[in-house]
Design a protein around this motif. Structure first.
Motif, PDB file in Angstrom:
ATOM      1  N   THR A   7       1.310  -1.622   0.361  1.00  0.00           N
ATOM      2  CA  THR A   7       0.519  -0.447  -0.012  1.00  0.00           C
ATOM      3  C   THR A   7       1.379   1.143   0.197  1.00  0.00           C
ATOM      4  N   ARG A   8       2.190   0.747   0.277  1.00  0.00           N
ATOM      5  CA  ARG A   8       3.013   2.302   0.229  1.00  0.00           C
ATOM      6  C   ARG A   8       3.101   3.126  -1.158  1.00  0.00           C
ATOM      7  N   ALA A   9       3.216   4.067  -1.190  1.00  0.00           N
ATOM      8  CA  ALA A   9       3.056   4.963  -2.447  1.00  0.00           C
ATOM      9  C   ALA A   9       4.357   5.232  -3.000  1.00  0.00           C
ATOM     10  N   PRO A  10       4.537   5.400  -3.993  1.00  0.00           N
ATOM     11  CA  PRO A  10       6.009   4.744  -4.416  1.00  0.00           C
ATOM     12  C   PRO A  10       7.343   6.176  -4.339  1.00  0.00           C
ATOM     13  N   ASP A  11       6.872   7.163  -3.968  1.00  0.00           N
ATOM     14  CA  ASP A  11       7.797   8.544  -3.850  1.00  0.00           C
ATOM     15  C   ASP A  11       9.308   8.383  -3.395  1.00  0.00           C
ATOM     16  N   ASP A  12       9.570   7.197  -2.256  1.00  0.00           N
ATOM     17  CA  ASP A  12      10.679   6.615  -2.113  1.00  0.00           C
ATOM     18  C   ASP A  12      10.760   5.424  -2.418  1.00  0.00           C
ATOM     19  N   VAL A  13      10.142   5.086  -3.425  1.00  0.00           N
ATOM     20  CA  VAL A  13      10.902   3.441  -3.858  1.00  0.00           C
ATOM     21  C   VAL A  13      12.186   3.407  -4.459  1.00  0.00           C
ATOM     22  N   TRP A  14      12.924   4.371  -4.742  1.00  0.00           N
ATOM     23  CA  TRP A  14      13.840   4.529  -5.309  1.00  0.00           C
ATOM     24  C   TRP A  14      15.209   3.483  -5.491  1.00  0.00           C
ATOM     25  N   PRO A  15      15.494   4.365  -3.841  1.00  0.00           N
ATOM     26  CA  PRO A  15      16.697   3.797  -2.784  1.00  0.00           C
ATOM     27  C   PRO A  15      16.739   2.669  -2.652  1.00  0.00           C
ATOM     28  N   VAL A  16      15.223   1.503  -2.570  1.00  0.00           N
ATOM     29  CA  VAL A  16      15.076   0.611  -1.740  1.00  0.00           C
ATOM     30  C   VAL A  16      15.301  -0.175  -3.256  1.00  0.00           C
ATOM     31  N   ALA A  17      14.413   0.415  -4.558  1.00  0.00           N
ATOM     32  CA  ALA A  17      14.960  -0.799  -5.274  1.00  0.00           C
ATOM     33  C   ALA A  17      15.854  -0.743  -6.621  1.00  0.00           C
ATOM     34  N   ARG A  18      16.940   0.477  -6.203  1.00  0.00           N
ATOM     35  CA  ARG A  18      18.640   0.276  -6.298  1.00  0.00           C
ATOM     36  C   ARG A  18      19.300  -0.531  -5.973  1.00  0.00           C
ATOM     37  N   SER A  19      19.003  -0.624  -4.496  1.00  0.00           N
ATOM     38  CA  SER A  19      20.032  -1.928  -3.682  1.00  0.00           C
ATOM     39  C   SER A  19      19.361  -3.316  -4.447  1.00  0.00           C
ATOM     40  N   VAL A  20      18.128  -3.242  -4.335  1.00  0.00           N
ATOM     41  CA  VAL A  20      17.767  -4.623  -5.095  1.00  0.00           C
ATOM     42  C   VAL A  20      18.395  -4.609  -6.079  1.00  0.00           C
ATOM     43  N   ILE A  21      18.276  -3.999  -7.288  1.00  0.00           N
ATOM     44  CA  ILE A  21      19.432  -3.801  -8.294  1.00  0.00           C
ATOM     45  C   ILE A  21      20.576  -4.141  -8.141  1.00  0.00           C
ATOM     46  N   GLU A  22      21.284  -3.874  -7.682  1.00  0.00           N
ATOM     47  CA  GLU A  22      23.005  -4.114  -7.385  1.00  0.00           C
ATOM     48  C   GLU A  22      23.291  -4.929  -7.521  1.00  0.00           C
ATOM     49  N   ALA A  23      22.116  -5.826  -5.799  1.00  0.00           N
ATOM     50  CA  ALA A  23      22.689  -7.128  -5.518  1.00  0.00           C
ATOM     51  C   ALA A  23      22.392  -8.005  -6.394  1.00  0.00           C
ATOM     52  N   PHE A  24      21.476  -7.389  -7.384  1.00  0.00           N
ATOM     53  CA  PHE A  24      21.132  -8.742  -8.781  1.00  0.00           C
ATOM     54  C   PHE A  24      21.144  -7.836  -9.838  1.00  0.00           C
ATOM     55  N   ALA A  25      21.962  -7.802  -9.688  1.00  0.00           N
ATOM     56  CA  ALA A  25      22.457  -6.579 -11.273  1.00  0.00           C
ATOM     57  C   ALA A  25      22.722  -8.114 -12.227  1.00  0.00           C
ATOM     58  N   ASP A  26      23.730  -9.465 -12.121  1.00  0.00           N
ATOM     59  CA  ASP A  26      24.114  -9.775 -12.606  1.00  0.00           C
ATOM     60  C   ASP A  26      22.521 -10.829 -13.323  1.00  0.00           C
ATOM     61  N   ASP A  27      21.750 -10.645 -12.431  1.00  0.00           N
ATOM     62  CA  ASP A  27      20.206 -11.914 -12.278  1.00  0.00           C
ATOM     63  C   ASP A  27      19.519 -10.522 -13.827  1.00  0.00           C
ATOM     64  N   ILE A  28      19.644  -9.752 -13.375  1.00  0.00           N
ATOM     65  CA  ILE A  28      19.139  -8.839 -13.899  1.00  0.00           C
ATOM     66  C   ILE A  28      19.116  -9.111 -15.658  1.00  0.00           C
ATOM     67  N   ARG A  29      20.773  -8.781 -15.941  1.00  0.00           N
ATOM     68  CA  ARG A  29      21.410  -8.669 -17.222  1.00  0.00           C
ATOM     69  C   ARG A  29      20.794  -9.816 -18.341  1.00  0.00           C
ATOM     70  N   ALA A  30      20.832 -10.711 -17.233  1.00  0.00           N
ATOM     71  CA  ALA A  30      20.699 -12.067 -17.896  1.00  0.00           C
ATOM     72  C   ALA A  30      19.363 -11.903 -18.980  1.00  0.00           C
ATOM     73  N   ASP A  31      18.860 -11.372 -17.653  1.00  0.00           N
ATOM     74  CA  ASP A  31      17.052 -11.821 -17.999  1.00  0.00           C
ATOM     75  C   ASP A  31      16.628 -10.728 -18.873  1.00  0.00           C
ATOM     76  N   LEU A  32      17.172  -9.964 -18.863  1.00  0.00           N
ATOM     77  CA  LEU A  32      17.140  -9.002 -20.112  1.00  0.00           C
ATOM     78  C   LEU A  32      17.191 -10.155 -21.373  1.00  0.00           C
ATOM     79  N   ALA A  33      16.708 -11.045 -21.539  1.00  0.00           N
ATOM     80  CA  ALA A  33      17.200 -12.238 -23.132  1.00  0.00           C
ATOM     81  C   ALA A  33      16.112 -11.926 -22.724  1.00  0.00           C
ATOM     82  N   VAL A  34      14.681 -12.502 -21.759  1.00  0.00           N
ATOM     83  CA  VAL A  34      13.231 -12.527 -21.423  1.00  0.00           C
ATOM     84  C   VAL A  34      12.640 -11.780 -22.135  1.00  0.00           C
ATOM     85  N   VAL A  35      11.306 -12.394 -23.527  1.00  0.00           N
ATOM     86  CA  VAL A  35      10.455 -11.373 -24.472  1.00  0.00           C
ATOM     87  C   VAL A  35       9.755 -11.666 -23.250  1.00  0.00           C
ATOM     88  N   PRO A  36       9.180 -10.334 -23.285  1.00  0.00           N
ATOM     89  CA  PRO A  36       8.232  -9.461 -22.383  1.00  0.00           C
ATOM     90  C   PRO A  36       6.676 -10.900 -23.206  1.00  0.00           C
TER      91      PRO A  36
END
Ligand SMILES: C[S@@+](CC[C@H](N)C(=O)[O-])C[C@H]1O[C@@H](n2cnc3c(N)ncnc32)[C@H](O)[C@@H]1O
Length: 353
Positions: A91-120
């Motif tokens: 239920t949380r508004a996304p105003d402050d989502v970025w710092p939280v998302a960025r630390s997840v993205i940094e922790a899983f950078a290799d997984d996300i990079r590999a996942d870019l191959a997955v076609v929507p």
């Protein structure tokens, strides 16, 4: 000399943010805006997207990225983000989502990079409302109520399970009352006692909704702010696990040629159906498919239901049509201009009876 693309990924992410604003999806608006800034500043998003700089709009890099992040959340690897995902009860508004998302993205950078191959890949269950209107109309026009449903570009085949869903509108209803998928339809239609006696689909890249990987893939490409669509998909996945349907891996026209060469009872109406698929076929494949359908209509009772962009070069402005055949003569009726996800239906006058 290397050329610089006129539209870079930051622009694409910003366009996605504007579209998310228009579509009432604040989480993806906030995330894509921050991703654009991060990419422009040479941050982790730029590192992950290295090699995708020349991607075109149809590569959907932002959706690939967001789908990967969503899978991290759905699989419990990013619990700090759950509070922002409305489909998961956040239920949380996304105003402050970025710092939280960025630390997840940094922790899983290799997984996300590999996942870019997955076609929507999606399968929009809401479109079964439009299909139902077309089936009722086809039954009314032909007098046949036993239907063999053939869907091309069926994705996971969820719309082939139409008779396992419940539809309720003003003064009418259709389908099992206990279904986990229930549509509140905004139109009065004359429900007919149709029966789906056979069903089968094809897709270039079918998704198997009975596997955890297939289910995760479909869920991850639904926008988290679209809670109703997400719930509907969850219900349809439960239905598909119980009543699996066959979706063959195939191009459209060879598959149609094979299916339409099969014999069927005289009192069975074959309905060929597709939604948001025609734009992916090249013009030759489209013409070939249409002529295979028309030729089959000379041998068996057949109707062709289509829910596609009125102008195939633009995704918006969807038109629902039904083509029936009489002595080799095709007759196409526009039944409505539904929302791309099915509801509201916006039926043409006379389409409902
Ligand atoms: C936008 S999705 C729509 C899926 C489904 N019809 C729906 O309404 O939810 C388009 C589908 O068309 C499939 N597709 C694209 N080109 C195709 C082709 N040449 N032959 C068969 N399927 C194709 C894709 O794999 C994808 O599943």
């Amino acid at each position: 000399m290397t050329s610089t693309p006129t539209v870079d990924l930051a622009d694409r992410f910003r366009r996605h943010a504007e579209m998310s604003d228009r579509m009432g999806a604040p989480l993806y608006a906030a995330l894509t805006r921050a991703m654009a800034d991060d990419w422009a500043a040479g941050g982790v998003v730029r590192t992950i997207c290295a090699g995708w700089d020349e991607a075109t709009e149809s590569d959907l890099v932002s959706l690939r990225f967001l789908g990967s992040l969503h899978r991290l959340v759905l699989t419990g690897r990013a619990p700090s983000l759950v509070a922002y995902y409305r489909n998961l009860g956040g239920t949380r508004a996304p105003d402050d989502v970025w710092p939280v998302a960025r630390s997840v993205i940094e922790a899983f950078a290799d997984d996300i990079r590999a996942d870019l191959a997955v076609v929507p890949q999606t399968n929009e269950v809401g479109r079964s409302v439009a299909l139902l209107v077309a089936l009722f109309r086809a039954a009314a026009q032909t007098g046949l109520t036993r239907i063999r449903l053939l869907e091309v570009g069926a994705s996971a085949g969820l719309n082939l399970l139409i008779d396992r869903y419940r539809f309720e509108g003003p003064g009418w209803s259709w389908g099992p009352a206990e279904s986990p998928v229930c549509f509140d339809v905004d139109a009065t239609v004359e429900a007919r006692p149709i029966e789906i006696v056979a069903r089968r689909g094809c897709d270039l890249e079918p998704v198997d909704p009975t596997t955890p990987a297939g289910r995760l893939r479909l869920k991850s490409f639904v926008w988290p702010d679209n809670v109703e669509r997400y719930r509907r998909l969850e219900g349809a996945l439960d239905v598909a696990a119980r009543w699996p349907v066959r979706v063959d891996r195939s191009e459209v026209s060879p598959w149609l040629r094979e299916r339409l060469a099969e014999s069927v009872d005289d009192d069975v109406l074959t309905v060929v159906w597709h939604s948001v698929v025609w734009q992916y076929l090249d013009p030759v494949a489209r013409r070939e498919s249409e002529s295979v359908i028309a030729a089959a209509a000379e041998r068996m009772p057949l109707a062709h239901a289509s829910m596609e962009p009125a102008d195939l070069s633009r995704a918006a402005d969807i038109v629902l049509t039904l083509t029936t055949y009489d002595a080799g003569q095709a007759s196409t009726t526009e039944l409505g201009r539904p929302h791309p996800h099915g509801l509201p239906l916006r039926l043409s006058s006379g389409a409902a009876s």
